[in-house]
Design a protein around this motif. Structure first.
Motif, PDB file in Angstrom:
ATOM      1  N   ALA A 141       9.984  24.683  25.123  1.00  0.00           N
ATOM      2  CA  ALA A 141       9.656  25.272  26.428  1.00  0.00           C
ATOM      3  C   ALA A 141       9.611  24.227  27.541  1.00  0.00           C
ATOM      4  O   ALA A 141       9.867  24.549  28.690  1.00  0.00           O
ATOM      5  N   GLY A 142       9.322  22.986  27.236  1.00  0.00           N
ATOM      6  CA  GLY A 142       9.254  21.958  28.263  1.00  0.00           C
ATOM      7  C   GLY A 142      10.532  21.155  28.426  1.00  0.00           C
ATOM      8  O   GLY A 142      10.597  20.240  29.238  1.00  0.00           O
ATOM      9  N   ARG A 143      11.557  21.483  27.680  1.00  0.00           N
ATOM     10  CA  ARG A 143      12.806  20.719  27.719  1.00  0.00           C
ATOM     11  C   ARG A 143      13.819  21.366  28.647  1.00  0.00           C
ATOM     12  O   ARG A 143      13.728  22.523  28.986  1.00  0.00           O
ATOM     13  N   SER A 174       9.133  20.152  39.136  1.00  0.00           N
ATOM     14  CA  SER A 174       8.228  19.545  40.097  1.00  0.00           C
ATOM     15  C   SER A 174       6.822  20.082  39.878  1.00  0.00           C
ATOM     16  O   SER A 174       5.849  19.438  40.239  1.00  0.00           O
ATOM     17  N   LEU A 175       6.726  21.269  39.257  1.00  0.00           N
ATOM     18  CA  LEU A 175       5.433  21.843  38.883  1.00  0.00           C
ATOM     19  C   LEU A 175       5.596  22.611  37.590  1.00  0.00           C
ATOM     20  O   LEU A 175       6.479  23.454  37.471  1.00  0.00           O
ATOM     21  N   MET A 176       4.746  22.305  36.631  1.00  0.00           N
ATOM     22  CA  MET A 176       4.714  23.016  35.350  1.00  0.00           C
ATOM     23  C   MET A 176       3.346  23.662  35.235  1.00  0.00           C
ATOM     24  O   MET A 176       2.326  22.985  35.403  1.00  0.00           O
ATOM     25  N   ILE A 177       3.322  24.960  34.975  1.00  0.00           N
ATOM     26  CA  ILE A 177       2.078  25.682  34.754  1.00  0.00           C
ATOM     27  C   ILE A 177       2.097  26.159  33.313  1.00  0.00           C
ATOM     28  O   ILE A 177       3.053  26.807  32.882  1.00  0.00           O
ATOM     29  N   ILE A 178       1.062  25.820  32.573  1.00  0.00           N
ATOM     30  CA  ILE A 178       0.962  26.229  31.179  1.00  0.00           C
ATOM     31  C   ILE A 178      -0.275  27.109  31.058  1.00  0.00           C
ATOM     32  O   ILE A 178      -1.396  26.660  31.298  1.00  0.00           O
ATOM     33  N   ASP A 188       4.267  19.590  21.279  1.00  0.00           N
ATOM     34  CA  ASP A 188       5.712  19.483  21.537  1.00  0.00           C
ATOM     35  C   ASP A 188       6.019  19.688  23.019  1.00  0.00           C
ATOM     36  O   ASP A 188       6.827  18.955  23.600  1.00  0.00           O
ATOM     37  N   ILE A 189       5.405  20.681  23.620  1.00  0.00           N
ATOM     38  CA  ILE A 189       5.634  20.963  25.041  1.00  0.00           C
ATOM     39  C   ILE A 189       5.189  19.766  25.878  1.00  0.00           C
ATOM     40  O   ILE A 189       5.897  19.327  26.785  1.00  0.00           O
ATOM     41  N   TRP A 190       4.033  19.227  25.569  1.00  0.00           N
ATOM     42  CA  TRP A 190       3.516  18.095  26.339  1.00  0.00           C
ATOM     43  C   TRP A 190       4.420  16.873  26.200  1.00  0.00           C
ATOM     44  O   TRP A 190       4.700  16.191  27.182  1.00  0.00           O
ATOM     45  N   ARG A 191       4.894  16.592  24.986  1.00  0.00           N
ATOM     46  CA  ARG A 191       5.805  15.455  24.798  1.00  0.00           C
ATOM     47  C   ARG A 191       7.090  15.637  25.604  1.00  0.00           C
ATOM     48  O   ARG A 191       7.662  14.675  26.105  1.00  0.00           O
ATOM     49  N   ALA A 192       7.549  16.867  25.729  1.00  0.00           N
ATOM     50  CA  ALA A 192       8.777  17.127  26.486  1.00  0.00           C
ATOM     51  C   ALA A 192       8.550  17.041  27.992  1.00  0.00           C
ATOM     52  O   ALA A 192       9.422  16.596  28.733  1.00  0.00           O
ATOM     53  N   VAL A 193       7.389  17.440  28.448  1.00  0.00           N
ATOM     54  CA  VAL A 193       7.119  17.540  29.882  1.00  0.00           C
ATOM     55  C   VAL A 193       6.556  16.242  30.476  1.00  0.00           C
ATOM     56  O   VAL A 193       6.821  15.923  31.628  1.00  0.00           O
ATOM     57  N   GLY A 242     -10.443  20.825  18.233  1.00  0.00           N
ATOM     58  CA  GLY A 242      -9.368  20.163  17.490  1.00  0.00           C
ATOM     59  C   GLY A 242      -7.972  20.452  17.993  1.00  0.00           C
ATOM     60  O   GLY A 242      -7.036  19.776  17.598  1.00  0.00           O
ATOM     61  N   ASN A 243      -7.791  21.445  18.852  1.00  0.00           N
ATOM     62  CA  ASN A 243      -6.442  21.738  19.361  1.00  0.00           C
ATOM     63  C   ASN A 243      -6.144  20.844  20.564  1.00  0.00           C
ATOM     64  O   ASN A 243      -7.006  20.147  21.076  1.00  0.00           O
ATOM     65  N   TRP A 244      -4.902  20.845  21.016  1.00  0.00           N
ATOM     66  CA  TRP A 244      -4.477  19.994  22.114  1.00  0.00           C
ATOM     67  C   TRP A 244      -5.359  20.176  23.344  1.00  0.00           C
ATOM     68  O   TRP A 244      -5.782  19.209  23.968  1.00  0.00           O
TER      69      TRP A 244
END
Length: 168
Positions: A115-117, A122-126, A137-142, A162-164
């Motif tokens: 999803a982040g690839r 300029s703005l990502m909203i999660i 995975d999304i964070w590593r891509a973004v 314990g989650n991200w």
């Protein structure tokens, strides 16, 4: 009773100030505080009044993504006075995207490892990050895109430890 003028409460007004001041925001929300509504309104404001904004919104499912866009961005765009509105491109208004003549675009996606690839937003909203098992995975891509000038707003209710979302 239909759309009403937006009058932000203190939390919403503070959120808008923080969105403009900081590049990375984690918004811990509770139900019915208007976090999604104010975040969507900010995304539309940014796309409409700043050129060439690439805005991505990731939600848990396709239905959640579409609902986020419909309830926050589409309604505000439709109700915006014409003289303020940047017009859409010929193919610019669909259920999953809003592309404006000023070069800005908003696209909604459902969660996935990728999803982040594929773009440099300029703005990502999660949305609902605490419930997204692909957040690492999304964070590593973004994150590399964010290091080059992009902003991120992560909004979620809590979901244990314990989650991200909790660790971040």
């Amino acid at each position: 009773g239909g759309p009403m003028p937006c009058k932000g409460c203190g939390v919403q007004e503070q959120a808008l100030e923080e969105f403009q001041k900081h590049k990375r925001i984690i918004f811990r929300k509770c139900r019915q505080v208007g976090a999604s509504v104010i975040t969507g309104a900010y995304a539309l404001w940014r796309a409409n009044f700043q050129k060439s904004q690439i805005i991505r919104i990731v939600s848990l499912s396709q239905a959640d993504s579409l609902e986020f866009k419909e309830k926050t961005i589409d309604i505000d765009y439709e109700e915006m006075p014409g003289f303020l509105k940047s017009k859409t491109t010929r193919d610019g208004n669909s259920r999953t995207k809003l592309k404006l003549m000023n070069g800005s675009q908003i696209r909604v996606l459902s969660k996935s490892k990728n999803a982040g690839r594929g773009s440099t937003p300029s703005l990502m909203i999660i949305d609902e990050a605490a419930f997204n098992e692909y957040m690492d995975d999304i964070w590593r891509a973004v994150e590399p895109a964010l290091d080059h000038g992009g902003d991120v707003i992560v909004i979620s209710t809590t979901n244990g430890v314990g989650n991200w979302y909790h660790l971040t």
